[in-house]
Design a protein around this motif. Structure first.
Motif: not given
Length: 64
Positions: A4-7, A13-16, A29-39
């Motif tokens: 995800f970080n590579i993209q 404009d990538v939304i994870v 926990a997923l949002l807290a990683t800072g690597k995910v935009d939408v759960v």
């Protein structure tokens, strides 16, 4: 999750998003990683357009 970080580095404009029952259970926990935009849980897929629009403005989203 490194993929995800590579993209994100390639395209700003990538939304994870993570979708499904495990995403619903681990949403905070997923949002807290800072690597995910939408759960989104499995029953909230209808709200994806609204969530993606808000996430594109830089506001991480969790489906209610």
């Amino acid at each position: 999750m490194e993929q995800f970080n590579i993209q994100r580095r390639k395209r700003s404009d990538v939304i994870v998003g993570i979708l499904g029952c495990m995403a619903e259970r681990m949403k905070e926990a997923l949002l807290a990683t800072g690597k995910v935009d939408v759960v989104v849980g499995p029953d909230a897929y209808r709200s994806l357009p609204r969530l993606l629009e808000a996430a594109s403005a830089g506001c991480p989203q969790i489906a209610p």
